[in-house]
Design a protein around this motif. Structure first.
Motif, PDB file in Angstrom:
ATOM      1  N   VAL A   1      -3.312   6.023  -1.128  1.00  0.00           N
ATOM      2  CA  VAL A   1      -3.514   4.703  -1.751  1.00  0.00           C
ATOM      3  C   VAL A   1      -4.841   4.105  -1.298  1.00  0.00           C
ATOM      4  O   VAL A   1      -5.610   3.591  -2.117  1.00  0.00           O
ATOM      5  CB  VAL A   1      -2.331   3.763  -1.432  1.00  0.00           C
ATOM      6  CG1 VAL A   1      -2.647   2.320  -1.805  1.00  0.00           C
ATOM      7  CG2 VAL A   1      -1.073   4.238  -2.149  1.00  0.00           C
ATOM      8  N   ASP A   2      -5.123   4.173  -0.001  1.00  0.00           N
ATOM      9  CA  ASP A   2      -6.386   3.633   0.511  1.00  0.00           C
ATOM     10  C   ASP A   2      -7.589   4.325  -0.128  1.00  0.00           C
ATOM     11  O   ASP A   2      -8.573   3.674  -0.484  1.00  0.00           O
ATOM     12  CB  ASP A   2      -6.458   3.772   2.035  1.00  0.00           C
ATOM     13  CG  ASP A   2      -5.524   2.812   2.757  1.00  0.00           C
ATOM     14  OD1 ASP A   2      -4.998   1.870   2.121  1.00  0.00           O
ATOM     15  OD2 ASP A   2      -5.300   3.021   3.970  1.00  0.00           O
ATOM     16  N   GLN A   3      -7.513   5.642  -0.294  1.00  0.00           N
ATOM     17  CA  GLN A   3      -8.607   6.378  -0.935  1.00  0.00           C
ATOM     18  C   GLN A   3      -8.761   5.967  -2.392  1.00  0.00           C
ATOM     19  O   GLN A   3      -9.876   5.809  -2.887  1.00  0.00           O
ATOM     20  CB  GLN A   3      -8.373   7.882  -0.831  1.00  0.00           C
ATOM     21  CG  GLN A   3      -8.538   8.422   0.563  1.00  0.00           C
ATOM     22  CD  GLN A   3      -8.113   9.878   0.670  1.00  0.00           C
ATOM     23  OE1 GLN A   3      -7.875  10.563  -0.315  1.00  0.00           O
ATOM     24  NE2 GLN A   3      -8.008  10.363   1.903  1.00  0.00           N
TER      25      GLN A   3
ATOM     26  N   GLN B   1     -13.424   0.597  -5.981  1.00  0.00           N
ATOM     27  CA  GLN B   1     -14.332  -0.506  -5.693  1.00  0.00           C
ATOM     28  C   GLN B   1     -15.744  -0.130  -6.114  1.00  0.00           C
ATOM     29  O   GLN B   1     -16.254   0.887  -5.676  1.00  0.00           O
ATOM     30  CB  GLN B   1     -14.325  -0.840  -4.192  1.00  0.00           C
ATOM     31  CG  GLN B   1     -12.997  -1.300  -3.675  1.00  0.00           C
ATOM     32  CD  GLN B   1     -12.555  -2.597  -4.304  1.00  0.00           C
ATOM     33  OE1 GLN B   1     -13.358  -3.486  -4.543  1.00  0.00           O
ATOM     34  NE2 GLN B   1     -11.268  -2.696  -4.590  1.00  0.00           N
TER      35      GLN B   1
ATOM     36  N   ARG C   1       0.833  -1.209   0.000  1.00  0.00           N
ATOM     37  CA  ARG C   1       0.000   0.000   0.000  1.00  0.00           C
ATOM     38  C   ARG C   1       0.863   1.252   0.000  1.00  0.00           C
ATOM     39  O   ARG C   1       0.732   2.126   0.854  1.00  0.00           O
ATOM     40  CB  ARG C   1      -0.973  -0.023   1.175  1.00  0.00           C
ATOM     41  CG  ARG C   1      -2.012  -1.094   1.001  1.00  0.00           C
ATOM     42  CD  ARG C   1      -2.976  -1.294   2.133  1.00  0.00           C
ATOM     43  NE  ARG C   1      -3.386  -0.144   2.864  1.00  0.00           N
ATOM     44  CZ  ARG C   1      -3.462  -0.116   4.187  1.00  0.00           C
ATOM     45  NH1 ARG C   1      -3.135  -1.157   4.907  1.00  0.00           N
ATOM     46  NH2 ARG C   1      -3.880   0.969   4.796  1.00  0.00           N
ATOM     47  N   THR C   2       1.719   1.332  -1.025  1.00  0.00           N
ATOM     48  CA  THR C   2       2.623   2.464  -1.160  1.00  0.00           C
ATOM     49  C   THR C   2       2.773   2.813  -2.633  1.00  0.00           C
ATOM     50  O   THR C   2       2.152   2.189  -3.487  1.00  0.00           O
ATOM     51  CB  THR C   2       3.993   2.152  -0.508  1.00  0.00           C
ATOM     52  OG1 THR C   2       4.744   3.359  -0.448  1.00  0.00           O
ATOM     53  CG2 THR C   2       4.753   1.084  -1.253  1.00  0.00           C
TER      54      THR C   2
ATOM     55  N   ARG D   1      -0.014   6.283   2.333  1.00  0.00           N
ATOM     56  CA  ARG D   1      -0.935   5.175   2.626  1.00  0.00           C
ATOM     57  C   ARG D   1      -2.390   5.647   2.553  1.00  0.00           C
ATOM     58  O   ARG D   1      -3.242   4.957   1.996  1.00  0.00           O
ATOM     59  CB  ARG D   1      -0.641   4.589   3.999  1.00  0.00           C
ATOM     60  CG  ARG D   1      -1.555   3.391   4.294  1.00  0.00           C
ATOM     61  CD  ARG D   1      -1.032   2.587   5.405  1.00  0.00           C
ATOM     62  NE  ARG D   1       0.132   1.862   4.938  1.00  0.00           N
ATOM     63  CZ  ARG D   1       0.422   0.635   5.298  1.00  0.00           C
ATOM     64  NH1 ARG D   1      -0.368  -0.007   6.115  1.00  0.00           N
ATOM     65  NH2 ARG D   1       1.503   0.048   4.855  1.00  0.00           N
ATOM     66  N   ASP D   2      -2.686   6.826   3.088  1.00  0.00           N
ATOM     67  CA  ASP D   2      -4.052   7.362   3.002  1.00  0.00           C
ATOM     68  C   ASP D   2      -4.457   7.586   1.547  1.00  0.00           C
ATOM     69  O   ASP D   2      -5.586   7.278   1.156  1.00  0.00           O
ATOM     70  CB  ASP D   2      -4.169   8.675   3.777  1.00  0.00           C
ATOM     71  CG  ASP D   2      -4.108   8.485   5.289  1.00  0.00           C
ATOM     72  OD1 ASP D   2      -4.209   7.334   5.767  1.00  0.00           O
ATOM     73  OD2 ASP D   2      -3.945   9.504   5.991  1.00  0.00           O
TER      74      ASP D   2
ATOM     75  N   LEU E   1      -7.910   3.069  -3.742  1.00  0.00           N
ATOM     76  CA  LEU E   1      -8.445   1.707  -3.792  1.00  0.00           C
ATOM     77  C   LEU E   1      -9.932   1.693  -3.438  1.00  0.00           C
ATOM     78  O   LEU E   1     -10.714   0.978  -4.070  1.00  0.00           O
ATOM     79  CB  LEU E   1      -7.662   0.793  -2.851  1.00  0.00           C
ATOM     80  CG  LEU E   1      -6.225   0.492  -3.272  1.00  0.00           C
ATOM     81  CD1 LEU E   1      -5.495  -0.266  -2.170  1.00  0.00           C
ATOM     82  CD2 LEU E   1      -6.188  -0.275  -4.586  1.00  0.00           C
ATOM     83  N   ALA E   2     -10.319   2.475  -2.452  1.00  0.00           N
ATOM     84  CA  ALA E   2     -11.731   2.535  -2.064  1.00  0.00           C
ATOM     85  C   ALA E   2     -12.581   3.120  -3.188  1.00  0.00           C
ATOM     86  O   ALA E   2     -13.684   2.638  -3.460  1.00  0.00           O
ATOM     87  CB  ALA E   2     -11.901   3.359  -0.786  1.00  0.00           C
TER      88      ALA E   2
END
Length: 131
Positions: free
Chosen positions: A105-107, A113, A31-32, A102-103, A109-110
């Motif tokens: 990447v998480d955003q 979806q 997640r980078t 990381r935030d 990926l979310a």
């Protein structure tokens, strides 16, 4: 002639840029993003959030980043406001930058979806009715 993209402009202007970078299996699993994008995200965060104080208020203008250096575990940005002729520095640690990455990447990926659709279970046929 088209100018080469900076990491900042790539992330900001290209739709799906983060997902493109996450095609790298190692980046996705950790997640980078590649290192040069870490600096870009720190810079983008500083531009978006950092303001100097003028007459007890935060300046509304986005600062100009004049210089960047990595020293003692922190990215040190030299900023200026052309409107008020003010200069200051802002340090973003490598750890803070990792959290920003990381935030981000998480955003990404979310957002990629699709809305999950949960189907309701079918009603069981009535065993007592015969037609």
């Amino acid at each position: 002639m088209k100018l080469p993209q900076t990491p900042q402009s790539f992330l900001r202007d290209r739709e799906g840029a983060a997902l493109h970078l996450l095609e790298c299996r190692s980046c996705l699993e950790r997640r980078t993003l590649p290192a040069r994008y870490h600096v870009a995200l720190a810079l983008m965060n500083v531009e978006a959030t950092e303001r100097h104080i003028i007459r007890a208020r935060r300046c509304r203008r986005e600062p100009w980043v004049e210089h960047l250096e990595l020293a003692h575990g922190a990215y040190r940005f030299k900023l200026s406001c052309w409107w008020h002729e003010t200069r200051w520095t802002k340090a973003v640690t490598v750890v803070e930058t990792s959290v920003l990455v990381r935030d981000f990447v998480d955003q990404a990926l979310a957002a990629a979806q699709p809305d999950a659709v949960v189907l309701a279970p079918r009603a069981a046929p009535d065993a007592t009715s015969h037609t």
